[in-house]
Structure formats: C-alpha cells, structure tokens
Scaffold this active site. Structure first.
Site, short mmCIF file in Angstrom:
data_model
loop_
_atom_site.label_atom_id
_atom_site.label_comp_id
_atom_site.label_asym_id
_atom_site.label_seq_id
_atom_site.Cartn_x
_atom_site.Cartn_y
_atom_site.Cartn_z
N ASP A 7 -5.47 -2.91 -3.39
CA ASP A 7 -4.45 -2.67 -2.11
C ASP A 7 -3.85 -3.87 -1.67
O ASP A 7 -4.57 -4.90 -1.39
CB ASP A 7 -5.13 -2.00 -1.01
CG ASP A 7 -4.19 -1.35 -0.21
OD1 ASP A 7 -3.66 -2.11 0.56
OD2 ASP A 7 -4.33 -0.02 -0.11
N SER B 29 0.88 -1.25 0.06
CA SER B 29 0.09 0.12 -0.23
C SER B 29 0.90 1.18 -0.08
O SER B 29 1.85 1.36 -1.06
CB SER B 29 -0.91 0.08 1.19
OG SER B 29 -1.99 0.88 1.10
#
Length: 381
Positions: free
Chosen positions: A211, A49
C-alpha cells in the site's frame, strides 16, 4: 463566457480502502461545478491506495471530466465485497493460517505473498473496467498532463511514485521516496491498494510492493514534482476535525484496535502532517523579501484546498457492519469488536453498495457546502 480552470491544479486522492467512496462524492460535486465545460480542470492526478483507483479511472476518461465522474460513481455503487476479495470461509481461513505461519517462517511467503484476504477479484474488476491504454491517448491529446500512483517498495523500504507524463526528466530521488517514470498499468494500482497484512504484496519487476500510504512521508510532493502550483486534496478521513466520541469502558486494546490505529497512522497522519508542513512553508515564503528573478530555485507558495469528511466515517461504518460477509464479521467480532475500536479496520473493507452510497452522498454534500470556495480555487471566479 465560461471561466477556464487554472491548468496547474492537481487533484490529490490519498488512500483509505472502502472509505475512498467519499472521494467519489466530492468528485461528483466538482463535476456539478464543472458543468458542460469541455476540458479537464485537473491536469495532474495523484492517487494512493484506493485513491489510485479513482485517479487512474479519471485519467482514463480525462477527455470529459463530468462523464468520468458519472462513470466513477456507477462503478462504486455497483461494488460488492466479492468483487474485491475472497470472503469464503476456506479462502479466509487458509490465508489466515499462512499469514500466521509466515510470522515464524519467512519461506512461507516465497513465491506466493501472504495476506489475510485474497484480492485477486479486484484485479479482474480493474481489467474489465479500466481502459489503461486511454491514459497515454489522453496525455498525447493534451487532456491530461500527468498521472502518479504511489506504492511502498518492501524490498528497498522506500516509497515509489510511478508516474506517466509530466515535465521532461521529472524523475526524483529524495530520502525514502522516489519518482519513477513508467506507463501506469493494473500492476501499479494493485500494488498501491495492497493494504498491509490484509492484502498480499504485489510484484513489479524484481521487487514486491504494498500500500502506497506506507512510508509516504510527503503525499503532496509527487504533484509538485509533476508541475502543480495548486493542489486540491480529498482525504478519505477527517482532516483535523474534532469528533465527539461516546465515552467507552477503558480496556486493554484488542488486536483489531491496534491494527486500526496502524492503518490510521498510514492513511491519516502523513497527509495531515504534509498539509500542515505546506501551510507553514507558504507562510514563511510570504514573509520573505521578493526574490530576484535570476534565482535558480525560485520559491513560491503552493495554494492548497482540502475537502474532507464532515462526519466520522468510523461511526458511519458502524451502521453497516452487518453487510460484511459472515467470515469477516466473525473475525472482527472475535478480534476487534465495536467497543474495542475494531470498526476502524472494518471501514476499510466495506466495499458494499449501501456503504459506498452513504459515503458518496456525504462527499457530495461536503463538496456542495464548499462550492463557492471550490469555484474560486479551481476557476478563479
């Protein structure tokens, strides 16, 4: 005589949106400890991320760790929300409408992935600031052993760790997770940072990715596959810290509160569970009798050190909500609200100078508070 770092040390940077500014503060403390030593103490970098942005940035400047830390701090302290995502009313409302329609018609997302916010400005920011080509140069020059960026493959439903460098034939395939060797580029970073429902999925090859914290059941494992025997982990959330929250009126959870808990389950729960698993396995290995040297898979303890926030980042974010664009503030006011726990979501989107500076200072203070432990762990002093 300066003590050199142990070259099997990996730096693991999990995700957390804007909270990843905390990692920059700890990295700043690590640079203070490193001083003028002319080598990279963390030869394996693993990011997920927003932590992937930090990992790739460090990898691109691996020839000088202290300079890389200074540059990374400059990047974060100059951030504004419009450099990360579109916050104008037209952009937010049109994306929200498409996101709503996609719940009833999957064809809405065909050809143009849906998300609440358009994060195309982030792609331009990364293109302008990250020297992707330098990653290969640093690996070839011996400044870096390996870089890993993890993303979630929506098409196959597995966690993919894209990695560059590392041992020969280091690719791996386990249940719901794979390691895929490939040159890291902007597309991998964009995929890893695509927070679910907030930022749209990113296409790599034929598949769409989101993500990296999603379904990342074992965030530490990529570093181990790439040869690490020691891991320094900097989560952007508290690691088993008990914060005393003020008592609030109990009410039915708002939409924003539910989304906040979903994000926390992705960004927090996996890394904490994996740290506990690693500690338990280390205990078992130390209790085992000494293994024969000819054992094919010799087990060894993996040293780990965690530097995590000493303050509640949700509470810190509460003081900076007014810095969010009005369109985003309006959304949270109607769907989350402070008392409803919506600040969880806001803290992932607070890409502002003031919030970043506050978290960087917190990270630096936490790093310096553990400086002797870090010195022993990294340099063996």
């Amino acid at each position: 005589m300066q003590q050199e770092a142990k070259y099997d040390t990996a730096l693991i940077l999990p995700g957390g949106g804007a909270r990843a500014a905390y990692q920059v503060g700890v990295i700043k403390a690590l640079a203070t400890l490193h001083g003028d030593r002319q080598y990279n103490p963390y030869r394996i970098l693993c990011g997920t991320s927003a932590g992937a942005i930090n990992a790739v940035a460090l990898a691109s400047k691996a020839e000088n760790f202290s300079n890389a830390a200074d540059w990374l701090e400059s990047l974060w302290t100059a951030l504004s929300t419009d450099q990360i995502y579109r916050s104008d009313w037209l952009g937010v409302m049109s994306n929200a409408w498409r996101l709503l329609l996609s719940l009833f018609n999957s064809g809405i997302a065909v050809g143009r992935p849906v998300g609440l916010l358009d994060n195309s400005p982030l792609r331009e920011l990364l293109k302008q600031n990250l020297d992707i080509a330098a990653i290969s140069e640093n690996i070839n020059a011996g400044h870096l052993d390996a870089l890993s960026v993890t993303a979630m493959d929506y098409t196959q439903g597995v966690s993919i760790s894209f990695f560059q460098g590392g041992p020969e034939r280091a690719g791996w395939q386990r249940w719901r997770r794979q390691g895929v060797p490939t040159p890291i580029d902007i597309a991998h970073v964009m995929a890893s940072t695509a927070i679910p429902t907030i930022f749209p999925p990113q296409r790599i090859g034929r598949n769409y990715f989101g993500d990296g914290a999603l379904r990342q059941l074992t965030p530490i494992s990529p570093a181990l596959h790439l040869g690490a025997e020691r891991v320094l982990i900097i989560p952007a959330n508290g690691h088993r810290k008990e914060y005393r929250r003020p008592l609030q009126k109990i009410q039915s959870p708002a939409f924003g509160q539910i989304i906040g808990h979903l994000l926390n389950s992705a960004f927090v729960d996996s890394i904490e569970t994996d740290i506990e698993r690693l500690e338990r396995i280390n205990q078992l290995i130390r209790l085992m009798p000494e293994q024969e040297s000819f054992t094919e898979h010799q087990l060894r303890p993996i040293e780990a050190l965690v530097i995590s926030p000493s303050e509640d980042i949700d509470a810190i974010a509460d003081d900076f909500l007014r810095e969010l664009p009005r369109s985003i503030r309006t959304f949270f006011r109607g769907n989350a609200g402070r008392s409803a726990g919506g600040v969880n979501v806001a803290s992932y989107l607070l890409f502002t100078t003031a919030f970043s500076e506050r978290l960087i200072q917190l990270g630096y203070n936490d790093g310096m508070a553990n400086i002797e432990e870090l010195r022993r762990f990294v340099y063996g002093d």
